[in-house]
Design a protein around this motif. Structure first.
Motif, PDB file in Angstrom:
ATOM      1  N   ARG A 124       0.833  -1.202   0.000  1.00 14.03           N
ATOM      2  CA  ARG A 124       0.000   0.000   0.000  1.00 14.03           C
ATOM      3  C   ARG A 124       0.868   1.252   0.000  1.00 14.03           C
ATOM      4  N   ARG A 125       1.960   1.187   0.756  1.00 12.73           N
ATOM      5  CA  ARG A 125       2.856   2.343   0.782  1.00 12.73           C
ATOM      6  C   ARG A 125       3.483   2.567  -0.590  1.00 12.73           C
ATOM      7  N   MET A 126       3.836   1.450  -1.266  1.00  9.63           N
ATOM      8  CA  MET A 126       4.445   1.570  -2.592  1.00  9.63           C
ATOM      9  C   MET A 126       3.463   2.154  -3.600  1.00  9.63           C
ATOM     10  N   SER A 127       2.177   1.806  -3.463  1.00  7.36           N
ATOM     11  CA  SER A 127       1.177   2.241  -4.439  1.00  7.36           C
ATOM     12  C   SER A 127       0.428   3.490  -3.976  1.00  7.36           C
ATOM     13  N   ALA A 128       0.997   4.214  -3.002  1.00  8.05           N
ATOM     14  CA  ALA A 128       0.334   5.406  -2.478  1.00  8.05           C
ATOM     15  C   ALA A 128       0.109   6.426  -3.589  1.00  8.05           C
ATOM     16  N   ALA A 129      -1.046   7.101  -3.526  1.00 11.60           N
ATOM     17  CA  ALA A 129      -1.369   8.111  -4.520  1.00 11.60           C
ATOM     18  C   ALA A 129      -0.353   9.253  -4.441  1.00 11.60           C
ATOM     19  N   ARG A 130      -0.132   9.886  -5.588  1.00 16.78           N
ATOM     20  CA  ARG A 130       0.836  10.978  -5.641  1.00 16.78           C
ATOM     21  C   ARG A 130       0.145  12.238  -6.149  1.00 16.78           C
ATOM     22  N   ALA A 131       0.770  13.361  -5.893  1.00 18.74           N
ATOM     23  CA  ALA A 131       0.205  14.638  -6.311  1.00 18.74           C
ATOM     24  C   ALA A 131       1.322  15.498  -6.889  1.00 18.74           C
ATOM     25  N   LYS A 132       0.953  16.360  -7.847  1.00 21.64           N
ATOM     26  CA  LYS A 132       1.916  17.307  -8.414  1.00 21.64           C
ATOM     27  C   LYS A 132       1.803  18.614  -7.641  1.00 21.64           C
ATOM     28  N   VAL A 133       2.926  19.083  -7.119  1.00 18.15           N
ATOM     29  CA  VAL A 133       2.921  20.249  -6.239  1.00 18.15           C
ATOM     30  C   VAL A 133       4.093  21.152  -6.594  1.00 18.15           C
ATOM     31  N   VAL A 134       3.925  22.433  -6.331  1.00 16.69           N
ATOM     32  CA  VAL A 134       5.013  23.398  -6.533  1.00 16.69           C
ATOM     33  C   VAL A 134       5.672  23.648  -5.185  1.00 16.69           C
ATOM     34  N   ARG A 135       6.938  23.312  -5.088  1.00 15.29           N
ATOM     35  CA  ARG A 135       7.718  23.553  -3.861  1.00 15.29           C
ATOM     36  C   ARG A 135       9.023  24.240  -4.253  1.00 15.29           C
ATOM     37  N   ASP A 136       9.369  25.313  -3.562  1.00 11.42           N
ATOM     38  CA  ASP A 136      10.603  26.059  -3.848  1.00 11.42           C
ATOM     39  C   ASP A 136      10.688  26.463  -5.318  1.00 11.42           C
ATOM     40  N   GLY A 137       9.521  26.770  -5.914  1.00  7.77           N
ATOM     41  CA  GLY A 137       9.492  27.232  -7.286  1.00  7.77           C
ATOM     42  C   GLY A 137       9.629  26.146  -8.329  1.00  7.77           C
ATOM     43  N   VAL A 138       9.669  24.871  -7.889  1.00  6.92           N
ATOM     44  CA  VAL A 138       9.862  23.747  -8.811  1.00  6.92           C
ATOM     45  C   VAL A 138       8.669  22.807  -8.711  1.00  6.92           C
ATOM     46  N   GLN A 139       8.156  22.427  -9.870  1.00  3.10           N
ATOM     47  CA  GLN A 139       7.063  21.468  -9.884  1.00  3.10           C
ATOM     48  C   GLN A 139       7.618  20.070  -9.648  1.00  3.10           C
ATOM     49  N   ASN A 431       3.374  21.573 -21.459  1.00  4.56           N
ATOM     50  CA  ASN A 431       3.242  21.731 -20.006  1.00  4.56           C
ATOM     51  C   ASN A 431       4.342  21.005 -19.244  1.00  4.56           C
ATOM     52  N   ALA A 432       5.274  20.400 -19.966  1.00  5.94           N
ATOM     53  CA  ALA A 432       6.371  19.697 -19.301  1.00  5.94           C
ATOM     54  C   ALA A 432       7.370  20.714 -18.746  1.00  5.94           C
ATOM     55  N   VAL A 433       8.203  20.240 -17.837  1.00  4.88           N
ATOM     56  CA  VAL A 433       9.232  21.081 -17.230  1.00  4.88           C
ATOM     57  C   VAL A 433      10.566  20.346 -17.318  1.00  4.88           C
ATOM     58  N   LEU A 434      11.566  21.009 -17.873  1.00  2.00           N
ATOM     59  CA  LEU A 434      12.920  20.448 -17.953  1.00  2.00           C
ATOM     60  C   LEU A 434      13.696  20.878 -16.715  1.00  2.00           C
ATOM     61  N   GLN A 435      14.210  19.878 -15.970  1.00  2.00           N
ATOM     62  CA  GLN A 435      14.901  20.170 -14.719  1.00  2.00           C
ATOM     63  C   GLN A 435      16.274  19.523 -14.711  1.00  2.00           C
ATOM     64  N   HIS A 436      17.162  20.117 -13.945  1.00  4.41           N
ATOM     65  CA  HIS A 436      18.513  19.574 -13.797  1.00  4.41           C
ATOM     66  C   HIS A 436      18.836  19.445 -12.314  1.00  4.41           C
ATOM     67  N   ASN A 437      19.282  18.254 -11.918  1.00  4.39           N
ATOM     68  CA  ASN A 437      19.691  18.035 -10.537  1.00  4.39           C
ATOM     69  C   ASN A 437      20.948  17.169 -10.518  1.00  4.39           C
TER      70      ASN A 437
END
Length: 965
Positions: A124-139, A431-437
């Motif tokens: 259940r933990r592995m299949s937990a629902a996810r959400a898209k959120v903006v944190r620190d200016g990054v989606q 609507n995609a976002v290109l990110q670098h980490n």
């Protein structure tokens, strides 16, 4: 921060500015991770309260609720009472032994159930629902349970809304609120302020937890989580979900009941025979006989089988999760072993889903790009002669570029202008976002849109410059019917007009274009030019490139409200060019296709891509060497009867809509196929639900598709489906293994007791005064049940998959868990066990067919020991009905830990003085052990002989031997 409860007005009655201030939020940057963690600590997780937790001691006591166990406890109490009355020994050894075995069995059952619960909880933990959120200016994507008030979330078509939230920016948003309000039709949403009190269904500026997005997208401010949401208030407390009972478990329960009836009948016959013939003369003897009858029933009936099956299923499913396949419904594990078809999408499942733009074709020529993945590094070059100069802001060629690439033409003039417009449109209509980490470049959102953004960066078009020039003011999201996506932008150079940027399938886009961009001018799009563009599109497909068309138009800024635009703006467009992208096949997919075919499973590709692209990829992977393909348009023309014939022959379907998947699934099922179907969109849900095994994509899939599916792939990889089939087959095979072991061993015990009583006067178990002596005592039977049905049976449940698992055809749909062949093997082993044990008893006693000189306790100990050793030899047999036990003999490390453990316990019960008293055993010599082991090993050699005969007969008749354990 003030919560909505602290405000006099509800969230829907407050302006966006008021709420942003109240929640100390930032609509552009979102919360910081530090602040989000602090709020998570303060307000708790975004979850409904769980049901009442059952204490562990109650779960442990539940192990004693079985009727037979209760009878044993009563027998223990009576035995202890008789000891108090008679005082014939220092301690009530029999009562202590019975109670100890019952206690140990209960403890083992509790541990098994606990492990199963832990495994399910982990899933259940592995299949937990996810959400898209903006944190620190990054989606970013986070677990939905970690959302906090004040978060800025993004919801899109197919998402399940994770919390109650106030809308702050919408694009044609519609939600389904049937689960909350009962409204059957989708509800349109916007950001407008509501001043008067309104019912839930009329709060158009709010979205609610548990409802789903059916169209469009939006950003929203979280105002309530968990129990504070509207869904939480209505639900109150989340009721505990009852454990799921699979068909397998129901069948096993039926087998258990059937065996129970048979064994109880045998026990009654035995008890009656002993009482009538054995001259029972005292209450103590009568109690011994009754205790024996109960003990026989407990030993013979696999009452713990459902718990073992649950544990094996849960642990097996957890192994599947480690291989990137999360099973949401346990029945899917059973069905996986019967799958005959895997109907898979192409993009991301059979391919890497790391799209890379390779070609841009405009009116003035063809441009090619190098580089792979999402790194915005690579060369941009023209394939048209006469173009000699790169624009100044284009990236330099990579050092590793081949000499012939360096000699290619460079981009200038009309071709340069067209390229910039094509990539600018592609970048903005995304609507995609290109990110670098630290891990490198990655795309948050659709991989195709990510590839377009990367291409724009390679061409020197930077995000900040495009943001400054083209401010988005509206959007028409992509739909599978239109096959287009459109965005509206304020043109900073010409403020009196709006720009419409559209991208989509070239054939769909061309029908809406009337002009073409040539240099800095527009020209009429003639029929001849349309045909030429479509031919170029075919050529891209022949190169296995996925193509998109891009177009634009200009509109007066005051023509309409941008956020209320409809698809009428997608006409009279100016066609700019074609963009060809490569999504290479996964390296592991070809091997997975080969393994699936070897396992008797036919892979089918169903894609929305171009038919030529689909056939090229399918041929590369080995799905369809004949390159036959059926398009969605052709499929719509086929009757059900024609489609039924087609699906038997064709393995590639292209340019299909999600609705077509449903027809294909039904046609396959009408043909008797067991189908695993993949999907990721909202419209895929009916096909996923209808298929025998619905497989949703964990990365690109929507919440709606995941909810409709039986299984979710965390890596969206076709190879993971094949791995899941292998694990599913292994789990079912292992269940059969320990069933074969438990039933054959237990039947052997029953036959020993039954025929030991019936043949007592022949084998020396009847005394001179006519008293019948039992072959085994009740405590000894219970001990055998504990020692042999515990660790060895569980070890069989985790037996590793053999090489043959994926070399045999799928299990026939509806095939019983225990086949006639299995019943033969079970009965064969049971008879050998009974004959061998009874002969050992006969050889130990002075009377009978074989002359011996031992005492009754000695004969009972020998029989007791022989039965245990029979079971330990039998556990090797049980790994297969047909394959030799010596194939992969040492592959199961748990089995070779369980066997020595059981032997050590048996040695203890024979030689430790206290246990000797409790179980009425005597010490045995090395010669005795050799005799017991020699007789018990007969079950291995005779079973090996029967398997050899079977294999020889199969080979002689030229029928393939399915090496199925």
């Amino acid at each position: 921060m003030h919560t909505s409860e602290q405000n006099k007005k509800d969230s829907y009655q407050q302006s966006i500015q008021e709420l942003v201030s109240a929640y100390e939020a930032d609509t552009r940057l979102g919360l910081s991770e530090t602040e989000a963690l602090a709020r998570l600590e303060r307000y708790g997780r975004n979850e409904l309260p769980a049901g009442k937790v059952i204490p562990r001691w109650q779960k442990f006591l539940a192990q004693f609720q079985n009727v037979l166990v209760i009878l044993l406890l009563i027998a223990t109490a009576i035995s202890a009472g008789l000891w108090l009355y008679e005082r014939e020994s220092a301690l009530p050894y029999e009562a202590i032994a019975i109670f100890a075995v019952v206690l140990l069995n209960a403890l083992m059952g509790y541990i098994q159930e606990s492990r199963a619960e832990e495994a399910v909880a982990a899933l259940r933990r592995m299949s937990a629902a996810r959400a898209k959120v903006v944190r620190d200016g990054v989606q970013r994507s986070v677990i939905a349970a970690e959302l906090v008030p004040g978060d800025i979330i993004l919801v899109e078509e197919g998402d399940t809304i994770p919390a109650d939230a106030r809308l702050i920016q919408t694009t044609a948003l519609q939600t389904s609120e049937a689960a909350l309000t009962g409204e059957s039709l989708p509800v349109s949403k916007d950001t407008g302020l509501i001043t008067e009190p309104s019912e839930l269904g009329d709060r158009h500026n709010m979205i609610f937890s548990g409802t789903t997005v059916t169209f469009g997208r939006a950003y929203a401010l979280v105002v309530a989580i968990g129990a504070q949401t509207q869904m939480g208030r209505i639900a109150g407390m989340l009721a505990m979900v009852p454990p799921e009972t699979t068909l397998l478990q129901k069948e096993l329960a039926h087998i258990g009941k059937l065996l129970g009836i048979i064994v109880m009948a045998i026990a009654i016959i035995m008890i009656t025979t002993i009482i009538l013939i054995g001259k029972v003369s005292s209450l103590a003897v009568l109690m011994d006989v009754l205790i024996l009858g109960v003990a026989l029933a407990v030993a013979a009936i696999p009452e713990g089988l459902p718990a073992v099956v649950t544990a094996v299923l849960a642990l097996g499913v957890q192994r599947m999760a480690c291989r990137n396949a999360i099973v949401r419904h346990l029945p899917a594990v059973e069905t996986l072993g019967s799958a005959t078809i895997i109907a898979s999408d192409k993009t991301g499942t059979l391919t890497k889903n790391e799209m890379t733009v390779r070609v841009v074709i405009t009116a003035s020529g063809r441009i090619e790009m190098t580089g792979t993945g999402y790194s915005p590094k690579g060369e941009v070059r023209s394939c048209s002669p006469g173009n000699n100069d790169y624009p100044d802001n284009f990236p330099q060629a990579d050092p590793g570029v081949m000499e012939e690439d360096k000699a290619s033409g460079r981009i200038e003039g009309a071709l340069r202008h067209e390229l910039e417009w094509a990539l600018a449109i592609a970048d903005r209509a995304s609507n995609a976002v290109l990110q670098h980490n630290a891990d490198g470049w990655r795309v948050e959102g659709d991989p195709t849109e990510g590839a377009l953004i990367v291409a724009a960066r390679k061409a020197g078009l930077e995000a900040d410059a495009l943001d400054a020039r083209f401010e988005r003011v509206g959007e028409l999201p992509f739909t599978s019917e239109r096959k287009l996506m459109t965005t509206l932008h304020a043109n900073k150079k010409k403020r009196e007009c709006l720009l419409v940027f559209t991208k989509g399938a070239p054939d769909a886009l061309l029908t809406r274009c009337s002009l073409e961009l040539v240099g800095e001018e527009t020209r009429a799009l003639t029929p001849e030019r349309r045909s030429e563009i479509l031919k170029l599109n075919e050529e891209l497909a022949a190169e296995a490139l996925r193509s998109l068309g891009v177009a634009f138009r200009s509109l007066p800024a005051d023509a309409f409200e941008a956020d209320r635009a409809d698809e009428s703006i997608e006409y009279n467009l100016v066609f700019v060019g074609l963009i060809g992208m490569l999504d290479p096949p996964r390296e592991e997919a070809k091997n997975a296709v080969s393994r699936a075919k070897a396992a008797g499973i036919r892979p089918i590709m169903i894609t929305g891509d171009h038919p030529v692209t689909a056939t090229v990829i399918a041929a590369q992977l080995g799905i369809a060497e004949d390159r036959r393909v059926v398009t969605g348009a052709k499929l719509e023309q086929l009757s059900d009867e024609e489609l039924d014939r087609t699906v038997k022959e064709v393995s590639v379907y292209a340019r299909v809509n999600p609705e077509h998947k449903l027809r294909i699934v039904k046609a396959l099922q009408r043909g008797g196929e067991v189908t695993a179907m993949t999907g990721d969109g909202v419209n895929d849900a009916p096909a996923l639900k209808t298929s025998d095994i619905g497989v949703a994509m964990g990365i690109t899939g929507t919440d709606v598709s995941r909810e409709a599916a039986d299984m979710v792939l965390t890596d969206d990889n076709f190879a993971s489906i094949v791995a899941a089939v292998e694990e599913g087959r292994t789990i079912f095979s292992n269940i059969r293994k320990f069933l074969r072991y438990l039933l054959s061993s237990n039947i052997g015990e029953v036959l020993v007791m039954f025929f030991g009583v019936l043949l007592a006067n022949i084998i020396g178990l009847q005394t001179e005064d006519g008293l019948i002596v039992l072959p085994l005592l009740a405590t000894q039977l219970l001990w055998i049940n504990f020692v042999t049905d515990g660790a060895p049976a569980l070890a069989l449940g985790v037996d590793p998959p053999g090489a043959h698992v994926m070399r045999r055809p799928p299990r026939a749909k509806g095939e019983r868990v225990i086949t006639p062949e299995m019943w033969f093997g079970i009965a064969f082993v049971g008879v050998i066990t009974a004959i061998g044990t009874l002969l050992v008893i006969d050889a130990c006693l002075p009377q009978g067919l074989i002359e011996g000189a031992g005492s009754i306790p000695y004969a009972q100990t020998m029989a007791f020991n022989t039965l245990v050793l029979f079971s330990l030899f039998n556990v090797l047999n049980a790994r297969s009905d047909k394959q030799s036990a010596f194939v992969g003999l040492f592959s199961n490390k748990w089995l070779w830990s369980a066997i020595p453990l059981s032997l050590l316990l048996q040695v203890a019960v024979i030689y430790v003085p206290f246990l000797q008293h409790a179980f009425s055993t005597v010490s045995l010599s090395l010669r005795d052990w050799l005799l017991c082991a020699g007789v018990a090993s007969s079950v291995l050699w005779l079973r090996e002989l029967s398997k050899l005969i079977y294999r020889a007969a199969s080979q002689a008749s030229r029928s393939p031997v399915a090496q199925q354990p």
